[in-house]
Design an enzyme around this catalytic site. Structure first.
Site, short mmCIF file in Angstrom:
data_model
loop_
_atom_site.label_atom_id
_atom_site.label_comp_id
_atom_site.label_asym_id
_atom_site.label_seq_id
_atom_site.Cartn_x
_atom_site.Cartn_y
_atom_site.Cartn_z
N SER A 6 0.85 -1.19 0.00
CA SER A 6 0.00 0.00 0.00
C SER A 6 0.88 1.23 0.00
O SER A 6 1.65 1.46 0.94
CB SER A 6 -0.90 0.01 1.22
OG SER A 6 -1.55 1.26 1.35
N HIS A 31 -1.22 -1.32 -4.16
CA HIS A 31 -2.54 -1.02 -3.61
C HIS A 31 -2.61 0.48 -3.39
O HIS A 31 -1.77 1.06 -2.68
CB HIS A 31 -2.73 -1.77 -2.29
CG HIS A 31 -4.08 -1.63 -1.69
ND1 HIS A 31 -5.13 -2.46 -2.03
CD2 HIS A 31 -4.56 -0.78 -0.76
CE1 HIS A 31 -6.20 -2.13 -1.33
NE2 HIS A 31 -5.89 -1.09 -0.56
N ASP A 33 -4.87 3.63 -2.15
CA ASP A 33 -6.03 4.04 -1.36
C ASP A 33 -6.54 5.41 -1.80
O ASP A 33 -5.78 6.38 -1.85
CB ASP A 33 -5.67 4.09 0.13
CG ASP A 33 -5.46 2.70 0.71
OD1 ASP A 33 -6.37 1.86 0.56
OD2 ASP A 33 -4.41 2.46 1.32
N MET A 35 -9.39 8.23 -0.79
CA MET A 35 -10.28 8.66 0.29
C MET A 35 -10.78 10.07 0.01
O MET A 35 -10.06 10.87 -0.60
CB MET A 35 -9.55 8.59 1.64
CG MET A 35 -9.13 7.18 2.03
SD MET A 35 -8.10 7.12 3.53
CE MET A 35 -6.48 7.43 2.83
N HIS A 65 -8.41 1.12 -4.27
CA HIS A 65 -9.35 0.88 -3.17
C HIS A 65 -10.10 2.18 -2.88
O HIS A 65 -9.53 3.12 -2.33
CB HIS A 65 -8.56 0.40 -1.95
CG HIS A 65 -9.38 0.22 -0.71
ND1 HIS A 65 -8.81 -0.02 0.52
CD2 HIS A 65 -10.73 0.22 -0.50
CE1 HIS A 65 -9.76 -0.14 1.43
NE2 HIS A 65 -10.93 0.02 0.83
N MET A 67 -12.36 4.33 -0.89
CA MET A 67 -13.00 4.59 0.41
C MET A 67 -13.69 5.94 0.30
O MET A 67 -13.27 6.95 0.87
CB MET A 67 -11.96 4.58 1.52
CG MET A 67 -11.41 3.20 1.83
SD MET A 67 -10.15 3.19 3.14
CE MET A 67 -8.68 3.50 2.16
N MET A 136 -11.43 -5.80 5.48
CA MET A 136 -10.66 -4.82 6.22
C MET A 136 -10.35 -5.38 7.61
O MET A 136 -11.26 -5.75 8.36
CB MET A 136 -11.42 -3.50 6.34
CG MET A 136 -11.60 -2.75 5.04
SD MET A 136 -10.04 -2.27 4.26
CE MET A 136 -9.33 -1.18 5.52
N GLY A 141 -9.47 4.08 6.64
CA GLY A 141 -9.24 5.51 6.64
C GLY A 141 -7.86 5.95 7.06
O GLY A 141 -7.43 7.04 6.68
N PHE A 142 -7.14 5.14 7.83
CA PHE A 142 -5.82 5.55 8.31
C PHE A 142 -4.85 4.38 8.25
O PHE A 142 -5.20 3.25 8.56
CB PHE A 142 -5.89 6.06 9.76
CG PHE A 142 -6.70 7.31 9.92
CD1 PHE A 142 -6.10 8.55 9.74
CD2 PHE A 142 -8.04 7.25 10.24
CE1 PHE A 142 -6.85 9.71 9.89
CE2 PHE A 142 -8.80 8.42 10.37
CZ PHE A 142 -8.20 9.65 10.20
N GLY A 143 -3.61 4.67 7.86
CA GLY A 143 -2.57 3.66 7.87
C GLY A 143 -1.98 3.50 9.26
O GLY A 143 -2.16 4.34 10.14
N GLY A 144 -1.27 2.39 9.47
CA GLY A 144 -0.54 2.19 10.72
C GLY A 144 -1.36 1.69 11.89
O GLY A 144 -0.87 1.68 13.02
N ASP A 174 -6.49 -6.34 4.50
CA ASP A 174 -5.85 -5.03 4.48
C ASP A 174 -5.94 -4.39 5.84
O ASP A 174 -7.04 -4.14 6.35
CB ASP A 174 -6.53 -4.14 3.43
CG ASP A 174 -5.92 -2.74 3.34
OD1 ASP A 174 -4.89 -2.49 3.97
OD2 ASP A 174 -6.50 -1.91 2.62
N GLY A 175 -4.77 -4.11 6.44
CA GLY A 175 -4.74 -3.38 7.69
C GLY A 175 -3.94 -4.10 8.76
O GLY A 175 -4.27 -5.22 9.13
N GLY A 196 1.47 -1.96 4.15
CA GLY A 196 1.95 -0.62 3.88
C GLY A 196 3.10 -0.23 4.77
O GLY A 196 4.27 -0.32 4.40
N SER A 197 2.78 0.20 5.98
CA SER A 197 3.79 0.68 6.92
C SER A 197 4.87 -0.37 7.17
O SER A 197 6.06 -0.05 7.24
CB SER A 197 3.14 1.08 8.24
OG SER A 197 2.17 2.08 8.06
#
Length: 213
Positions: A6, A31, A33, A35, A65, A67, A136, A141-144, A174-175, A196-197
């Protein structure tokens, strides 16, 4: 199991370098995102970003993706930008069937996304139509964020349905994906993982990726 980095977790000021880093590690897709600040309280990438990525890295699969509220208003822009897969939240629309038709008639893969509070039963009528289902494992809405382990039964439920129906849809998570949570998802039947992170925050992308594959 396929890994989709991501780019929300990448350094946005050096995005080309970050994508190159992923590519050199053997990654074949990203990926992305999107938003709108309404469906989720954050902002993400745009159709122009997708277009730029595809122009500079045409060999990279672009998985978008959405959102966003009213995804029907954005589908065309991302198809035109070169998206290879477009996923939207079932919670964001009352026109899911039409959206899937709109995406697939352009030879783009269609995916449906369910947030942590949404049961698999809500998307049962759509499973025979989609190429991918994204579960999900954090609140969108937020990474990390930290992985919500209670989502694993959803993955297992989808895997059971897929096997019983001899279906071909991918099951994506994802997440909060890292070398520990990845194992939970894979054992439950996930076939694609978004990270991602975990991947981009490390100095050695390839070494972190090797822990997942």
């Amino acid at each position: 199991m396929k890994i989709m980095p991501s780019i929300l977790g990448a350094n946005s000021l050096e995005l080309a370098k970050e994508v190159t880093r992923a590519k050199e590690a053997g990654i074949s897709g990203l990926h992305i995102d999107v938003m709108d600040g309404h469906f989720v309280p954050n902002l993400g990438f745009t159709a122009q970003n997708v277009k730029d990525i595809k122009q500079n890295f045409p060999e990279m699969e672009a998985e978008v993706h959405l959102m966003v509220a009213n995804p029907e208003q954005m589908i065309g822009d991302f198809i035109d930008a070169g998206a290879d897969t477009i996923e939207f939240h079932i919670e964001s629309t009352t026109n899911a069937y039409h959206l899937i038709q709109q995406i697939k008639k352009s030879s783009v893969k269609a995916g449906i996304v369910i947030s942590p509070s949404t049961p698999v039963s809500v998307i049962m009528p759509l499973l025979e139509l989609v190429d991918q289902v994204l579960v999900m494992t954090v609140n969108p809405g937020f990474g990390g964020q930290s992985f919500i382990k209670e989502m694993i039964p959803k993955v297992a439920e989808l895997a059971g349905i897929k096997n019983s129906q001899n279906a071909s849809f991918e099951i994506e998570v994802d997440g909060g994906i890292n070398d520990n949570t990845f194992t939970f998802a894979k054992e439950a039947g996930a076939t694609v993982a978004v990270a991602g992170s975990y991947l981009f925050n490390g100095n050695n992308f390839h070494e972190r990726l090797s822990r997942l594959i």
